[in-house]
Write a protein that holds these residues in place. Structure first.
Motif, PDB file in Angstrom:
ATOM      1  N   ALA A 246       1.877   3.290   6.281  1.00  0.00           N
ATOM      2  CA  ALA A 246       2.457   3.049   5.077  1.00  0.00           C
ATOM      3  C   ALA A 246       1.796   1.902   4.521  1.00  0.00           C
ATOM      4  O   ALA A 246       2.211   0.614   5.027  1.00  0.00           O
ATOM      5  CB  ALA A 246       3.918   3.054   4.819  1.00  0.00           C
ATOM      6  N   ILE A 247       1.083   1.735   3.498  1.00  0.00           N
ATOM      7  CA  ILE A 247       0.547   0.520   3.051  1.00  0.00           C
ATOM      8  C   ILE A 247       1.223   0.158   1.764  1.00  0.00           C
ATOM      9  O   ILE A 247       1.219   0.704   0.839  1.00  0.00           O
ATOM     10  CB  ILE A 247      -1.297   0.540   2.370  1.00  0.00           C
ATOM     11  N   GLN A 248       1.927  -1.241   1.950  1.00  0.00           N
ATOM     12  CA  GLN A 248       2.591  -1.777   0.760  1.00  0.00           C
ATOM     13  C   GLN A 248       2.024  -2.794   0.049  1.00  0.00           C
ATOM     14  O   GLN A 248       1.302  -3.554   0.905  1.00  0.00           O
ATOM     15  CB  GLN A 248       3.922  -2.114   1.126  1.00  0.00           C
ATOM     16  N   TYR A 249       1.870  -2.716  -1.137  1.00  0.00           N
ATOM     17  CA  TYR A 249       0.858  -3.845  -1.823  1.00  0.00           C
ATOM     18  C   TYR A 249       1.521  -4.186  -3.140  1.00  0.00           C
ATOM     19  O   TYR A 249       2.107  -3.287  -3.866  1.00  0.00           O
ATOM     20  CB  TYR A 249      -0.684  -3.602  -1.770  1.00  0.00           C
ATOM     21  N   LYS A 250       1.222  -5.194  -3.601  1.00  0.00           N
ATOM     22  CA  LYS A 250       1.613  -5.521  -5.188  1.00  0.00           C
ATOM     23  C   LYS A 250       0.343  -5.516  -5.733  1.00  0.00           C
ATOM     24  O   LYS A 250      -0.760  -5.977  -5.351  1.00  0.00           O
ATOM     25  CB  LYS A 250       2.009  -6.919  -4.965  1.00  0.00           C
ATOM     26  N   SER A 251       0.444  -5.110  -7.311  1.00  0.00           N
ATOM     27  CA  SER A 251      -0.579  -5.084  -7.950  1.00  0.00           C
ATOM     28  C   SER A 251      -0.414  -5.547  -9.376  1.00  0.00           C
ATOM     29  O   SER A 251       0.767  -5.578  -9.519  1.00  0.00           O
ATOM     30  CB  SER A 251      -1.466  -3.734  -8.105  1.00  0.00           C
TER      31      SER A 251
ATOM     32  N   SER B  32      -8.566  -3.544  -2.293  1.00  0.00           N
ATOM     33  CA  SER B  32      -9.013  -4.707  -2.450  1.00  0.00           C
ATOM     34  C   SER B  32     -10.246  -5.019  -3.529  1.00  0.00           C
ATOM     35  O   SER B  32     -10.278  -6.163  -4.145  1.00  0.00           O
ATOM     36  CB  SER B  32      -9.433  -5.584  -1.292  1.00  0.00           C
ATOM     37  N   ARG B  33     -11.027  -3.914  -3.539  1.00  0.00           N
ATOM     38  CA  ARG B  33     -12.251  -4.069  -4.713  1.00  0.00           C
ATOM     39  C   ARG B  33     -11.738  -3.599  -6.147  1.00  0.00           C
ATOM     40  O   ARG B  33     -12.262  -4.204  -7.049  1.00  0.00           O
ATOM     41  CB  ARG B  33     -13.377  -3.613  -4.004  1.00  0.00           C
ATOM     42  N   LEU B  34     -11.155  -2.673  -6.053  1.00  0.00           N
ATOM     43  CA  LEU B  34     -10.692  -1.984  -7.230  1.00  0.00           C
ATOM     44  C   LEU B  34      -9.293  -1.888  -8.175  1.00  0.00           C
ATOM     45  O   LEU B  34      -9.117  -1.583  -9.379  1.00  0.00           O
ATOM     46  CB  LEU B  34     -11.020  -0.392  -7.186  1.00  0.00           C
ATOM     47  N   VAL B  35      -8.338  -2.402  -7.233  1.00  0.00           N
ATOM     48  CA  VAL B  35      -6.888  -2.693  -7.872  1.00  0.00           C
ATOM     49  C   VAL B  35      -6.616  -3.816  -8.320  1.00  0.00           C
ATOM     50  O   VAL B  35      -6.739  -5.100  -7.458  1.00  0.00           O
ATOM     51  CB  VAL B  35      -6.154  -2.172  -6.677  1.00  0.00           C
ATOM     52  N   PRO B  36      -6.383  -3.970  -9.669  1.00  0.00           N
ATOM     53  CA  PRO B  36      -6.241  -5.452 -10.184  1.00  0.00           C
ATOM     54  C   PRO B  36      -5.315  -6.177  -9.370  1.00  0.00           C
ATOM     55  O   PRO B  36      -4.124  -5.738  -9.133  1.00  0.00           O
ATOM     56  CB  PRO B  36      -5.896  -5.059 -11.724  1.00  0.00           C
ATOM     57  N   GLY B  37      -5.469  -7.293  -8.872  1.00  0.00           N
ATOM     58  CA  GLY B  37      -4.103  -8.183  -8.571  1.00  0.00           C
ATOM     59  C   GLY B  37      -3.972  -7.609  -7.196  1.00  0.00           C
ATOM     60  O   GLY B  37      -2.693  -8.144  -6.596  1.00  0.00           O
ATOM     61  N   PHE B  38      -4.791  -6.910  -6.402  1.00  0.00           N
ATOM     62  CA  PHE B  38      -4.179  -6.405  -5.100  1.00  0.00           C
ATOM     63  C   PHE B  38      -3.853  -7.599  -4.161  1.00  0.00           C
ATOM     64  O   PHE B  38      -4.697  -8.614  -3.862  1.00  0.00           O
ATOM     65  CB  PHE B  38      -5.480  -5.564  -4.464  1.00  0.00           C
ATOM     66  N   THR B  39      -2.568  -7.519  -3.646  1.00  0.00           N
ATOM     67  CA  THR B  39      -1.975  -8.385  -2.586  1.00  0.00           C
ATOM     68  C   THR B  39      -1.238  -7.572  -1.538  1.00  0.00           C
ATOM     69  O   THR B  39      -0.351  -7.021  -1.907  1.00  0.00           O
ATOM     70  CB  THR B  39      -0.999  -9.487  -3.177  1.00  0.00           C
ATOM     71  N   LYS B  40      -1.797  -7.351  -0.266  1.00  0.00           N
ATOM     72  CA  LYS B  40      -1.264  -6.710   0.598  1.00  0.00           C
ATOM     73  C   LYS B  40       0.016  -7.241   1.185  1.00  0.00           C
ATOM     74  O   LYS B  40       0.282  -8.546   1.104  1.00  0.00           O
ATOM     75  CB  LYS B  40      -2.275  -6.511   1.974  1.00  0.00           C
ATOM     76  N   ILE B  41       1.065  -6.373   1.134  1.00  0.00           N
ATOM     77  CA  ILE B  41       2.465  -6.824   1.468  1.00  0.00           C
ATOM     78  C   ILE B  41       2.717  -6.616   3.114  1.00  0.00           C
ATOM     79  O   ILE B  41       3.115  -7.404   3.833  1.00  0.00           O
ATOM     80  CB  ILE B  41       3.532  -6.229   0.787  1.00  0.00           C
ATOM     81  N   GLU B  42       2.271  -5.339   3.577  1.00  0.00           N
ATOM     82  CA  GLU B  42       2.560  -4.931   4.961  1.00  0.00           C
ATOM     83  C   GLU B  42       1.894  -3.571   5.085  1.00  0.00           C
ATOM     84  O   GLU B  42       1.806  -2.767   3.968  1.00  0.00           O
ATOM     85  CB  GLU B  42       4.089  -5.126   5.162  1.00  0.00           C
ATOM     86  N   VAL B  43       1.559  -3.395   6.363  1.00  0.00           N
ATOM     87  CA  VAL B  43       0.887  -2.138   6.670  1.00  0.00           C
ATOM     88  C   VAL B  43       1.954  -1.553   8.148  1.00  0.00           C
ATOM     89  O   VAL B  43       1.966  -2.232   9.004  1.00  0.00           O
ATOM     90  CB  VAL B  43      -0.401  -1.995   7.044  1.00  0.00           C
ATOM     91  N   LEU B  44       2.561  -0.554   7.749  1.00  0.00           N
ATOM     92  CA  LEU B  44       3.469  -0.084   8.952  1.00  0.00           C
ATOM     93  C   LEU B  44       2.926   1.438   9.358  1.00  0.00           C
ATOM     94  O   LEU B  44       2.365   2.364   8.649  1.00  0.00           O
ATOM     95  CB  LEU B  44       4.864   0.447   8.216  1.00  0.00           C
ATOM     96  N   ARG B  45       2.864   1.515  10.957  1.00  0.00           N
ATOM     97  CA  ARG B  45       2.390   2.735  11.223  1.00  0.00           C
ATOM     98  C   ARG B  45       3.406   3.377  12.065  1.00  0.00           C
ATOM     99  O   ARG B  45       4.237   2.753  12.609  1.00  0.00           O
ATOM    100  CB  ARG B  45       1.305   2.614  12.342  1.00  0.00           C
ATOM    101  N   SER B  46       3.742   4.924  11.971  1.00  0.00           N
ATOM    102  CA  SER B  46       4.529   5.349  12.587  1.00  0.00           C
ATOM    103  C   SER B  46       4.307   6.803  12.864  1.00  0.00           C
ATOM    104  O   SER B  46       3.152   7.382  12.325  1.00  0.00           O
ATOM    105  CB  SER B  46       5.824   5.253  11.668  1.00  0.00           C
ATOM    106  N   LYS B  47       5.202   7.712  13.411  1.00  0.00           N
ATOM    107  CA  LYS B  47       5.254   9.174  13.266  1.00  0.00           C
ATOM    108  C   LYS B  47       6.451   9.715  12.534  1.00  0.00           C
ATOM    109  O   LYS B  47       7.635   9.174  12.721  1.00  0.00           O
ATOM    110  CB  LYS B  47       5.426   9.753  14.882  1.00  0.00           C
ATOM    111  N   ILE B  48       5.961  10.536  11.553  1.00  0.00           N
ATOM    112  CA  ILE B  48       7.126  11.177  10.857  1.00  0.00           C
ATOM    113  C   ILE B  48       6.999  12.655  10.998  1.00  0.00           C
ATOM    114  O   ILE B  48       5.977  13.267  10.629  1.00  0.00           O
ATOM    115  CB  ILE B  48       6.700  10.830   9.161  1.00  0.00           C
ATOM    116  N   ASN B  49       8.133  13.171  11.411  1.00  0.00           N
ATOM    117  CA  ASN B  49       8.261  14.414  11.775  1.00  0.00           C
ATOM    118  C   ASN B  49       7.056  15.060  12.452  1.00  0.00           C
ATOM    119  O   ASN B  49       6.395  15.997  12.266  1.00  0.00           O
ATOM    120  CB  ASN B  49       8.221  15.178  10.583  1.00  0.00           C
ATOM    121  N   GLY B  50       6.493  14.220  13.578  1.00  0.00           N
ATOM    122  CA  GLY B  50       5.554  14.554  14.303  1.00  0.00           C
ATOM    123  C   GLY B  50       3.885  14.422  13.913  1.00  0.00           C
ATOM    124  O   GLY B  50       3.187  14.560  14.483  1.00  0.00           O
TER     125      GLY B  50
END
Length: 156
Positions: free
Chosen positions: A102-107, A79-97
Protein backbone atom coordinates in the motif's frame (compact mmCIF):
# COMPACT_ATOMS: atom_id res chain seq x y z
CA UNK A 1 -17.72 -1.55 8.61
CA UNK A 2 -21.17 -0.96 7.26
CA UNK A 3 -23.22 -3.33 5.09
CA UNK A 4 -21.07 -4.81 2.32
CA UNK A 5 -21.64 -5.99 -1.21
CA UNK A 6 -19.33 -8.44 -2.95
CA UNK A 7 -18.29 -7.54 -6.44
CA UNK A 8 -16.38 -9.51 -9.05
CA UNK A 9 -13.89 -7.60 -11.20
CA UNK A 10 -12.66 -8.88 -14.58
CA UNK A 11 -13.98 -12.36 -13.70
CA UNK A 12 -11.02 -12.95 -11.41
CA UNK A 13 -11.01 -10.61 -8.43
CA UNK A 14 -13.54 -10.64 -5.58
CA UNK A 15 -13.76 -7.68 -3.24
CA UNK A 16 -16.24 -6.45 -0.64
CA UNK A 17 -17.13 -2.78 -0.59
CA UNK A 18 -19.66 -0.77 1.42
CA UNK A 19 -23.07 -0.59 -0.26
CA UNK A 20 -22.97 3.22 -0.36
CA UNK A 21 -20.33 3.09 -3.13
CA UNK A 22 -22.04 3.25 -6.52
CA UNK A 23 -20.69 2.21 -9.91
CA UNK A 24 -19.62 5.35 -11.73
CA UNK A 25 -18.82 5.98 -15.36
CA UNK A 26 -15.25 4.77 -15.89
CA UNK A 27 -14.75 7.41 -18.59
CA UNK A 28 -14.70 10.07 -15.89
CA UNK A 29 -11.33 8.79 -14.74
CA UNK A 30 -9.64 7.72 -17.98
CA UNK A 31 -7.58 10.91 -18.30
CA UNK A 32 -6.09 10.29 -14.86
CA UNK A 33 -4.75 6.82 -15.59
CA UNK A 34 -1.16 6.27 -16.57
CA UNK A 35 -0.49 3.11 -18.61
CA UNK A 36 -3.24 1.35 -16.68
CA UNK A 37 -6.53 -0.26 -17.58
CA UNK A 38 -9.55 0.55 -15.48
CA UNK A 39 -11.92 -2.36 -15.76
CA UNK A 40 -15.48 -1.65 -16.79
CA UNK A 41 -17.81 -1.40 -13.78
CA UNK A 42 -14.81 -1.15 -11.46
CA UNK A 43 -14.87 2.58 -10.79
CA UNK A 44 -16.92 3.51 -7.72
CA UNK A 45 -17.84 6.82 -6.16
CA UNK A 46 -19.94 7.95 -3.26
CA UNK A 47 -22.61 10.34 -4.51
CA UNK A 48 -22.09 13.89 -3.21
CA UNK A 49 -18.70 13.06 -1.67
CA UNK A 50 -15.19 13.20 -3.06
CA UNK A 51 -14.44 9.55 -2.29
CA UNK A 52 -13.54 7.17 -5.09
CA UNK A 53 -12.34 3.61 -5.66
CA UNK A 54 -10.75 2.32 -8.87
CA UNK A 55 -9.80 -1.27 -9.61
CA UNK A 56 -7.02 -1.44 -12.17
CA UNK A 57 -5.50 -4.37 -14.06
CA UNK A 58 -1.72 -4.13 -14.32
CA UNK A 59 -0.78 -7.52 -15.81
CA UNK A 60 0.92 -6.28 -18.97
CA UNK A 61 2.69 -3.21 -17.62
CA UNK A 62 4.35 -4.93 -14.68
CA UNK A 63 4.35 -8.57 -15.82
CA UNK A 64 8.02 -9.35 -15.19
CA UNK A 65 8.59 -7.07 -12.19
CA UNK A 66 8.78 -8.06 -8.55
CA UNK A 67 7.05 -6.00 -5.85
CA UNK A 68 10.10 -3.84 -5.06
CA UNK A 69 10.42 -2.86 -8.74
CA UNK A 70 6.68 -2.15 -9.02
CA UNK A 71 6.76 0.09 -5.94
CA UNK A 72 9.82 1.97 -7.22
CA UNK A 73 8.34 2.45 -10.69
CA UNK A 74 5.03 3.69 -9.29
CA UNK A 75 6.85 6.01 -6.90
CA UNK A 76 8.81 7.46 -9.83
CA UNK A 77 5.63 7.89 -11.89
CA UNK A 78 3.69 9.48 -9.03
CA UNK A 79 6.53 11.84 -8.05
CA UNK A 80 6.83 13.10 -11.64
CA UNK A 81 3.17 13.27 -12.64
CA UNK A 82 0.97 13.67 -9.55
CA UNK A 83 0.58 17.33 -8.50
CA UNK A 84 1.84 17.89 -4.96
CA UNK A 85 2.90 14.24 -4.49
CA UNK A 86 4.10 13.68 -0.93
CA UNK A 87 4.73 10.11 0.21
CA UNK A 88 3.18 9.28 3.55
CA UNK A 89 4.03 5.59 3.94
CA UNK A 90 4.56 2.34 2.06
CA UNK A 91 3.34 -0.83 3.77
CA UNK A 92 4.01 -4.36 2.53
CA UNK A 93 2.02 -7.42 3.55
CA UNK A 94 0.26 -10.59 2.42
CA UNK A 95 -3.49 -10.24 1.93
CA UNK A 96 -5.39 -13.52 1.58
CA UNK A 97 -2.14 -15.14 0.43
CA UNK A 98 -1.40 -12.41 -2.15
CA UNK A 99 1.74 -10.26 -1.92
CA UNK A 100 0.56 -6.67 -1.52
CA UNK A 101 1.87 -3.17 -0.90
CA UNK A 102 0.00 0.00 0.00
CA UNK A 103 1.45 3.32 -1.10
CA UNK A 104 -0.16 6.12 0.86
CA UNK A 105 0.40 9.67 -0.33
CA UNK A 106 -0.93 13.19 -0.32
CA UNK A 107 -1.64 15.06 -3.56
CA UNK A 108 -3.25 18.29 -4.70
CA UNK A 109 -6.65 18.67 -6.32
CA UNK A 110 -7.92 22.00 -7.63
CA UNK A 111 -9.47 23.24 -4.39
CA UNK A 112 -8.21 20.86 -1.68
CA UNK A 113 -5.61 18.19 -0.92
CA UNK A 114 -6.26 14.47 -1.34
CA UNK A 115 -5.34 11.44 0.72
CA UNK A 116 -4.55 8.55 -1.66
CA UNK A 117 -4.06 4.86 -1.03
CA UNK A 118 -2.77 2.81 -3.95
CA UNK A 119 -2.69 -0.90 -3.08
CA UNK A 120 -0.81 -3.19 -5.48
CA UNK A 121 -1.45 -6.94 -5.54
CA UNK A 122 1.24 -9.20 -7.01
CA UNK A 123 -0.13 -12.67 -7.60
CA UNK A 124 1.48 -14.97 -10.20
CA UNK A 125 0.00 -13.98 -13.55
CA UNK A 126 -2.38 -11.46 -11.94
CA UNK A 127 -1.23 -8.00 -11.02
CA UNK A 128 -3.81 -5.38 -10.14
CA UNK A 129 -4.37 -2.38 -7.92
CA UNK A 130 -7.01 -0.65 -5.88
CA UNK A 131 -6.73 3.12 -5.95
CA UNK A 132 -8.77 4.99 -3.33
CA UNK A 133 -8.85 8.64 -2.45
CA UNK A 134 -10.73 11.18 -0.35
CA UNK A 135 -10.24 14.73 0.86
CA UNK A 136 -7.09 14.87 2.99
CA UNK A 137 -9.03 16.51 5.84
CA UNK A 138 -11.30 13.42 5.92
CA UNK A 139 -8.54 10.81 5.75
CA UNK A 140 -8.97 9.68 9.37
CA UNK A 141 -12.59 8.77 8.59
CA UNK A 142 -11.78 6.88 5.34
CA UNK A 143 -8.36 5.31 5.89
CA UNK A 144 -9.63 2.33 7.90
CA UNK A 145 -12.45 1.74 5.39
CA UNK A 146 -9.95 1.79 2.52
CA UNK A 147 -7.77 -0.74 4.38
CA UNK A 148 -10.78 -3.00 5.05
CA UNK A 149 -11.68 -2.93 1.35
CA UNK A 150 -8.06 -3.70 0.40
CA UNK A 151 -7.93 -6.59 2.87
CA UNK A 152 -11.11 -8.15 1.43
CA UNK A 153 -9.56 -8.77 -2.00
CA UNK A 154 -9.39 -12.41 -3.15
CA UNK A 155 -8.28 -14.04 -6.40
CA UNK A 156 -11.03 -16.36 -7.69
Amino acid sequence: MEELKKIIIANRIEVSIPTYFDVADKQLNVENTIREKIVENAYFKITDEDVELNFILMDEEFKSQDMAEIIQNLYNIFSRLVPGFTKIEVLRSKINGIEAAAIQYKSNALTYDLYNMYVIYNSPGKKFAVNAHCKYDESEKWQSIFFQIAESVKII
